[in-house]
Design an enzyme around this catalytic site. Structure first.
Site, PDB file in Angstrom:
ATOM      1  N   ASP A  17      23.544  70.137  18.611  1.00  0.00           N
ATOM      2  CA  ASP A  17      23.072  68.831  19.092  1.00  0.00           C
ATOM      3  C   ASP A  17      21.638  68.525  18.675  1.00  0.00           C
ATOM      4  O   ASP A  17      21.221  67.366  18.723  1.00  0.00           O
ATOM      5  CB  ASP A  17      23.126  68.786  20.632  1.00  0.00           C
ATOM      6  CG  ASP A  17      24.516  68.477  21.164  1.00  0.00           C
ATOM      7  OD1 ASP A  17      25.479  68.536  20.383  1.00  0.00           O
ATOM      8  OD2 ASP A  17      24.633  68.200  22.377  1.00  0.00           O
ATOM      9  N   HIS A  60      62.018  68.662  17.736  1.00  0.00           N
ATOM     10  CA  HIS A  60      62.530  67.580  18.569  1.00  0.00           C
ATOM     11  C   HIS A  60      63.019  68.139  19.892  1.00  0.00           C
ATOM     12  O   HIS A  60      63.687  69.165  19.909  1.00  0.00           O
ATOM     13  CB  HIS A  60      63.709  66.891  17.869  1.00  0.00           C
ATOM     14  CG  HIS A  60      64.354  65.839  18.725  1.00  0.00           C
ATOM     15  ND1 HIS A  60      63.790  64.594  18.909  1.00  0.00           N
ATOM     16  CD2 HIS A  60      65.493  65.871  19.471  1.00  0.00           C
ATOM     17  CE1 HIS A  60      64.566  63.898  19.728  1.00  0.00           C
ATOM     18  NE2 HIS A  60      65.599  64.642  20.091  1.00  0.00           N
ATOM     19  N   GLY A  83      26.664  52.948  31.252  1.00  0.00           N
ATOM     20  CA  GLY A  83      27.070  53.464  29.948  1.00  0.00           C
ATOM     21  C   GLY A  83      28.556  53.770  29.912  1.00  0.00           C
ATOM     22  O   GLY A  83      29.023  54.674  30.604  1.00  0.00           O
TER      23      GLY A  83
HETATM   24  P1  FAD Z   1      23.650  73.141  24.174  1.00  0.00           P
HETATM   25  O1  FAD Z   1      25.022  73.414  24.624  1.00  0.00           O
HETATM   26  O2  FAD Z   1      22.899  72.033  24.807  1.00  0.00           O
HETATM   27  O3  FAD Z   1      22.843  74.504  24.367  1.00  0.00           O
HETATM   28  C1  FAD Z   1      21.496  74.622  24.085  1.00  0.00           C
HETATM   29  C2  FAD Z   1      20.953  75.806  24.826  1.00  0.00           C
HETATM   30  O4  FAD Z   1      19.637  76.070  24.372  1.00  0.00           O
HETATM   31  C3  FAD Z   1      20.838  75.607  26.331  1.00  0.00           C
HETATM   32  O5  FAD Z   1      21.463  76.681  26.978  1.00  0.00           O
HETATM   33  C4  FAD Z   1      19.347  75.611  26.612  1.00  0.00           C
HETATM   34  O6  FAD Z   1      19.002  76.231  27.843  1.00  0.00           O
HETATM   35  C5  FAD Z   1      18.828  76.465  25.467  1.00  0.00           C
HETATM   36  N1  FAD Z   1      17.447  76.198  25.117  1.00  0.00           N
HETATM   37  C6  FAD Z   1      16.888  74.996  24.804  1.00  0.00           C
HETATM   38  N2  FAD Z   1      15.581  75.176  24.460  1.00  0.00           N
HETATM   39  C7  FAD Z   1      15.347  76.504  24.572  1.00  0.00           C
HETATM   40  C8  FAD Z   1      14.206  77.285  24.340  1.00  0.00           C
HETATM   41  N3  FAD Z   1      13.067  76.766  23.871  1.00  0.00           N
HETATM   42  N4  FAD Z   1      14.285  78.617  24.578  1.00  0.00           N
HETATM   43  C9  FAD Z   1      15.441  79.181  25.034  1.00  0.00           C
HETATM   44  N5  FAD Z   1      16.560  78.481  25.241  1.00  0.00           N
HETATM   45  C10 FAD Z   1      16.512  77.164  25.003  1.00  0.00           C
HETATM   46  N6  FAD Z   1      31.618  68.275  23.433  1.00  0.00           N
HETATM   47  C11 FAD Z   1      32.865  68.513  22.972  1.00  0.00           C
HETATM   48  O7  FAD Z   1      33.024  68.844  21.794  1.00  0.00           O
HETATM   49  N7  FAD Z   1      33.959  68.392  23.793  1.00  0.00           N
HETATM   50  C12 FAD Z   1      33.828  68.027  25.089  1.00  0.00           C
HETATM   51  O8  FAD Z   1      34.827  67.926  25.796  1.00  0.00           O
HETATM   52  C13 FAD Z   1      32.536  67.768  25.597  1.00  0.00           C
HETATM   53  N8  FAD Z   1      32.376  67.416  26.879  1.00  0.00           N
HETATM   54  C14 FAD Z   1      31.118  67.194  27.353  1.00  0.00           C
HETATM   55  C15 FAD Z   1      30.971  66.800  28.675  1.00  0.00           C
HETATM   56  C16 FAD Z   1      29.718  66.560  29.199  1.00  0.00           C
HETATM   57  C17 FAD Z   1      29.579  66.138  30.634  1.00  0.00           C
HETATM   58  C18 FAD Z   1      28.562  66.745  28.369  1.00  0.00           C
HETATM   59  C19 FAD Z   1      27.178  66.539  28.915  1.00  0.00           C
HETATM   60  C20 FAD Z   1      28.697  67.130  27.053  1.00  0.00           C
HETATM   61  C21 FAD Z   1      29.976  67.350  26.526  1.00  0.00           C
HETATM   62  N9  FAD Z   1      30.175  67.707  25.200  1.00  0.00           N
HETATM   63  C22 FAD Z   1      31.430  67.922  24.721  1.00  0.00           C
HETATM   64  C23 FAD Z   1      29.038  67.881  24.277  1.00  0.00           C
HETATM   65  C24 FAD Z   1      28.711  69.376  24.132  1.00  0.00           C
HETATM   66  O9  FAD Z   1      28.433  69.900  25.407  1.00  0.00           O
HETATM   67  C25 FAD Z   1      27.529  69.564  23.200  1.00  0.00           C
HETATM   68  O10 FAD Z   1      27.798  68.945  21.961  1.00  0.00           O
HETATM   69  C26 FAD Z   1      27.280  71.044  22.980  1.00  0.00           C
HETATM   70  O11 FAD Z   1      27.011  71.715  24.175  1.00  0.00           O
HETATM   71  C27 FAD Z   1      26.111  71.240  22.012  1.00  0.00           C
HETATM   72  O12 FAD Z   1      25.938  72.588  21.784  1.00  0.00           O
HETATM   73  P2  FAD Z   1      24.529  73.190  21.389  1.00  0.00           P
HETATM   74  O13 FAD Z   1      24.754  74.657  21.265  1.00  0.00           O
HETATM   75  O14 FAD Z   1      23.973  72.461  20.245  1.00  0.00           O
HETATM   76  O15 FAD Z   1      23.564  72.876  22.613  1.00  0.00           O
HETATM   77  P1  NAI Z   2      27.581  58.009  24.545  1.00  0.00           P
HETATM   78  O1  NAI Z   2      26.669  57.846  23.395  1.00  0.00           O
HETATM   79  O2  NAI Z   2      28.965  58.436  24.328  1.00  0.00           O
HETATM   80  O3  NAI Z   2      27.660  56.638  25.358  1.00  0.00           O
HETATM   81  C1  NAI Z   2      26.533  56.018  25.888  1.00  0.00           C
HETATM   82  C2  NAI Z   2      26.898  54.580  26.204  1.00  0.00           C
HETATM   83  O4  NAI Z   2      25.841  54.024  26.965  1.00  0.00           O
HETATM   84  C3  NAI Z   2      27.037  53.711  24.957  1.00  0.00           C
HETATM   85  O5  NAI Z   2      28.234  52.967  25.040  1.00  0.00           O
HETATM   86  C4  NAI Z   2      25.795  52.856  24.971  1.00  0.00           C
HETATM   87  O6  NAI Z   2      26.003  51.588  24.379  1.00  0.00           O
HETATM   88  C5  NAI Z   2      25.538  52.735  26.456  1.00  0.00           C
HETATM   89  N1  NAI Z   2      24.150  52.460  26.807  1.00  0.00           N
HETATM   90  C6  NAI Z   2      23.029  52.971  26.264  1.00  0.00           C
HETATM   91  N2  NAI Z   2      21.943  52.512  26.894  1.00  0.00           N
HETATM   92  C7  NAI Z   2      22.383  51.700  27.889  1.00  0.00           C
HETATM   93  C8  NAI Z   2      21.751  50.942  28.897  1.00  0.00           C
HETATM   94  N3  NAI Z   2      20.417  50.945  29.035  1.00  0.00           N
HETATM   95  N4  NAI Z   2      22.515  50.211  29.729  1.00  0.00           N
HETATM   96  C9  NAI Z   2      23.873  50.210  29.626  1.00  0.00           C
HETATM   97  N5  NAI Z   2      24.520  50.912  28.682  1.00  0.00           N
HETATM   98  C10 NAI Z   2      23.793  51.657  27.838  1.00  0.00           C
HETATM   99  O7  NAI Z   2      26.796  58.980  25.534  1.00  0.00           O
HETATM  100  P2  NAI Z   2      27.269  59.793  26.821  1.00  0.00           P
HETATM  101  O8  NAI Z   2      28.500  59.223  27.393  1.00  0.00           O
HETATM  102  O9  NAI Z   2      26.059  59.928  27.650  1.00  0.00           O
HETATM  103  O10 NAI Z   2      27.631  61.187  26.207  1.00  0.00           O
HETATM  104  C11 NAI Z   2      26.677  61.874  25.411  1.00  0.00           C
HETATM  105  C12 NAI Z   2      27.334  62.631  24.323  1.00  0.00           C
HETATM  106  O11 NAI Z   2      27.918  63.811  24.842  1.00  0.00           O
HETATM  107  C13 NAI Z   2      28.497  61.915  23.638  1.00  0.00           C
HETATM  108  O12 NAI Z   2      28.051  61.018  22.657  1.00  0.00           O
HETATM  109  C14 NAI Z   2      29.230  63.044  23.034  1.00  0.00           C
HETATM  110  O13 NAI Z   2      28.625  63.395  21.831  1.00  0.00           O
HETATM  111  C15 NAI Z   2      29.038  64.144  24.057  1.00  0.00           C
HETATM  112  N6  NAI Z   2      30.233  64.235  24.896  1.00  0.00           N
HETATM  113  C16 NAI Z   2      31.417  64.542  24.302  1.00  0.00           C
HETATM  114  C17 NAI Z   2      32.573  64.602  25.022  1.00  0.00           C
HETATM  115  C18 NAI Z   2      33.839  64.891  24.328  1.00  0.00           C
HETATM  116  O14 NAI Z   2      33.803  65.330  23.203  1.00  0.00           O
HETATM  117  N7  NAI Z   2      34.986  64.671  24.938  1.00  0.00           N
HETATM  118  C19 NAI Z   2      32.580  64.379  26.465  1.00  0.00           C
HETATM  119  C20 NAI Z   2      31.292  64.020  26.985  1.00  0.00           C
HETATM  120  C21 NAI Z   2      30.171  63.984  26.216  1.00  0.00           C
END
Ligand code: FAD
Ligand code: NAI
Length: 477
Positions: free
Chosen positions: A324, A456, A191
């Site tokens: 999310d 600048h 991905g």
């Molecule tokens: P989450 O952060 O997923 O939180 C949900 C919470 O609900 C969790 O703590 C979980 O334990 C809790 N929960 C779930 N079900 C229950 C239940 N039934 N009872 C009690 N608790 C529960 N986004 C950005 O904007 N910028 C970034 O740089 C960025 N980097 C990322 C990097 C990575 C590696 C990943 C994986 C994601 C990244 N994201 C980034 C995406 C971002 O993390 C998510 O969009 C964000 O965390 C969503 O927030 P949320 O509050 O909806 O859910």
């Molecule tokens: P993503 O949706 O960004 O990318 C997934 C990629 O995997 C796509 O290009 C898709 O075509 C490919 N893919 C799907 N199935 C596949 C398969 N079977 N084989 C090969 N390729 C495949 O998802 P990702 O990177 O997992 O991140 C999840 C989400 O977390 C992002 O969409 C974003 O919303 C959030 N996130 C945001 C960040 C930020 O804001 N900087 C940083 C990291 C995550």
């Protein structure tokens, strides 16, 4: 009868904890249910973002960039260092300290705002517009609390591939990929989305040979095509990421030491990729299991998201959903905006999220950031537009910072000049995009930005030059 609240938020990620704080600020008696545990078993607030997402990934990003600076990039400045060592354990410890500080900070904010943290798994048991019963199942047993309003903010988790077991040791999702105890010599990634590029780049900078297998034949399809093309050139040709587009993964198996991935590239041949670690980053799925959705009749759409309207109202009275777990980009700041909106509506105010001005940032080096429509979207929608583009290579600050790559591109309505989209690839793009977001929030024209004095030398001058370029009157290029 259990404790009673005006608002119970389920989930304390950025969408949930911000909703809870805003509700409490507005005088509502608020609780937040959270079940997250750290690897050491400590109860944690902050969700994916703080524990295994945005915050730890950016901590590692900075460490890896520093390593690459000292080993490679400083040479051009006449600075060379010998005996540079990489201590991955220390790097991970720093990341964990930042995570602990940030999650602890939310606990502090909860105390300050008198928000009750209910530790355990939250589930809707039943109710109506007068009161909802929410069960909280924690280590010490279960309790049922009553809430006038419930905000579901349960977030998302990594999507896994069928028949591929993620052990987070060798085959990893984001959680394992943020905790490798040493740099893998060969790293495979499935991905080429945001996580694949960000974390693939982190481990590449630290010395891994990285191969990314992307299922689609296009690269970064969500970004503006000019940005995707520039990013492709930089990541593959200059930085050496091996990204294979149109690769169909047909099998993943554990080898003696690492992993073997079988795949078909675009030519249809059978290929194998052997690697020491594999990151599976193929998107994320919303968390709705065990929430009691079926019991109470909460509507979930065909992709697993809770169905909501523009104001995050579900089909049930006084049950809301944000972040999310609902439609829209899976971004922390999008969830935060929704959390604030819902809390304000509950308190009788007029909450609103402008989904058209949510910025995107991909934290690669150079960074990629955008807001609004891409050029291909405008074309598809038949919108008449003008375009201005200005490279960082003509900017003195960018050269001084040794960040000459990339550009800012501005798209404006052909008739009204209103800004429709801004697309950046380059140093500091994550910070620079804020100006474009604000401009679009105020319905600015490209002329407005072109007439604003920018300091600048600064990278922000490129934004002004891109605006001037819309009218073909860039001053420095
Ligand atoms: P989450 O952060 O997923 O939180 C949900 C919470 O609900 C969790 O703590 C979980 O334990 C809790 N929960 C779930 N079900 C229950 C239940 N039934 N009872 C009690 N608790 C529960 N986004 C950005 O904007 N910028 C970034 O740089 C960025 N980097 C990322 C990097 C990575 C590696 C990943 C994986 C994601 C990244 N994201 C980034 C995406 C971002 O993390 C998510 O969009 C964000 O965390 C969503 O927030 P949320 O509050 O909806 O859910
Ligand atoms: P993503 O949706 O960004 O990318 C997934 C990629 O995997 C796509 O290009 C898709 O075509 C490919 N893919 C799907 N199935 C596949 C398969 N079977 N084989 C090969 N390729 C495949 O998802 P990702 O990177 O997992 O991140 C999840 C989400 O977390 C992002 O969409 C974003 O919303 C959030 N996130 C945001 C960040 C930020 O804001 N900087 C940083 C990291 C995550």
């Amino acid at each position: 009868m259990g404790q009673q609240f005006d608002v119970v938020v389920i989930g304390s990620g950025p969408a949930g904890y911000i909703a809870a704080i805003r509700a409490a600020q507005l005088g509502l008696k608020t609780a937040c249910v959270e079940k997250w545990k750290s690897p050491k078993g400590e109860a944690r607030l902050g969700g994916t973002c703080l524990n295994v997402g945005c915050i730890p990934s950016k901590a590692l990003l900075e460490s890896s960039e520093n390593y690459e600076r000292v080993t490679e990039k400083f040479k051009v400045h006449g600075i060379t260092a010998s005996g540079v060592k990489l201590d991955v354990a220390q790097m991970l410890e720093r990341k964990d300290r930042i995570v602990a500080k940030m999650t602890g900070g939310i606990a502090g904010l909860f105390k300050k705002n008198k928000i009750t943290w209910l530790q355990g798994h939250g589930r809707l048991l039943g109710g109506d517009a007068n009161a909802w019963q929410v069960s909280v199942e924690g280590d010490k047993g279960a309790e049922t609390v009553l809430a006038k309003h419930v905000i579901v903010a349960t977030g998302s988790r990594a999507r896994h591939m069928p028949d591929v077991t993620v052990d987070n040791e060798v085959i990893c999702d984001n959680e394992g990929a943020l905790a490798f105890d040493k740099v893998p010599a060969r790293l495979g990634v499935i991905g080429a989305g945001v996580i694949g590029l960000e974390l693939g780049s982190v481990w590449r900078r630290l010395g891994a040979e990285v191969t990314i297998l992307e299922g689609l034949p296009t690269f970064l399809a969500a970004a503006d095509e000019a940005v995707s093309a520039e990013a492709w050139k930089i990541f593959t040709k200059e930085q050496g990421l091996d990204i294979q587009l149109g690769a169909a993964v047909t099998g993943v198996r554990r080898g003696k030491k690492g992993v073997v991935v079988e795949y078909q590239p675009q030519d249809g041949s059978a290929q194998t990729l052997e690697c020491d670690k594999l990151i599976v980053s193929i998107g994320r799925v919303p968390n709705t299991e065990g929430l009691g959705a079926e019991t109470v009749g909460l509507k979930i759409d065909s992709r697993g998201f809770i169905e909501v309207d523009d104001h995050c109202r579900s089909n049930l009275p006084n049950v809301w959903a944000v972040g999310d777990v609902v439609r829209g980009p899976m971004l922390a700041h999008k969830g935060e905006e929704e959390g604030v909106m819902v809390a304000e509506i509950i308190a009788g105010q007029k909450g609103h999220v402008n989904y058209a001005t949510i910025p995107w940032v991909i934290y690669t080096a150079p960074e990629i950031a955008w807001v609004g429509k891409t050029e291909q979207q405008l074309k598809a929608e038949g919108v008449a537009y003008k375009s201005g583009k200005f490279p960082f290579a003509y900017n003195g600050r960018a050269l001084g910072r040794d960040e000459p790559e990339g550009f800012i591109k501005m798209l404006a309505d052909a008739k009204t000049d209103r800004i429709l989209g801004v697309h950046a690839i380059g140093g500091q793009a994550s910070e620079l995009i804020a100006e474009a977001v604000m401009a679009m929030e105020f319905s600015a024209s490209s002329e407005d930005i072109a007439r604003i004095c920018h300091a600048h030398p600064s990278m922000s001058e490129v934004m002004r030059e891109a605006a001037l370029a819309v009218d073909k009157r860039a001053l420095n290029g």
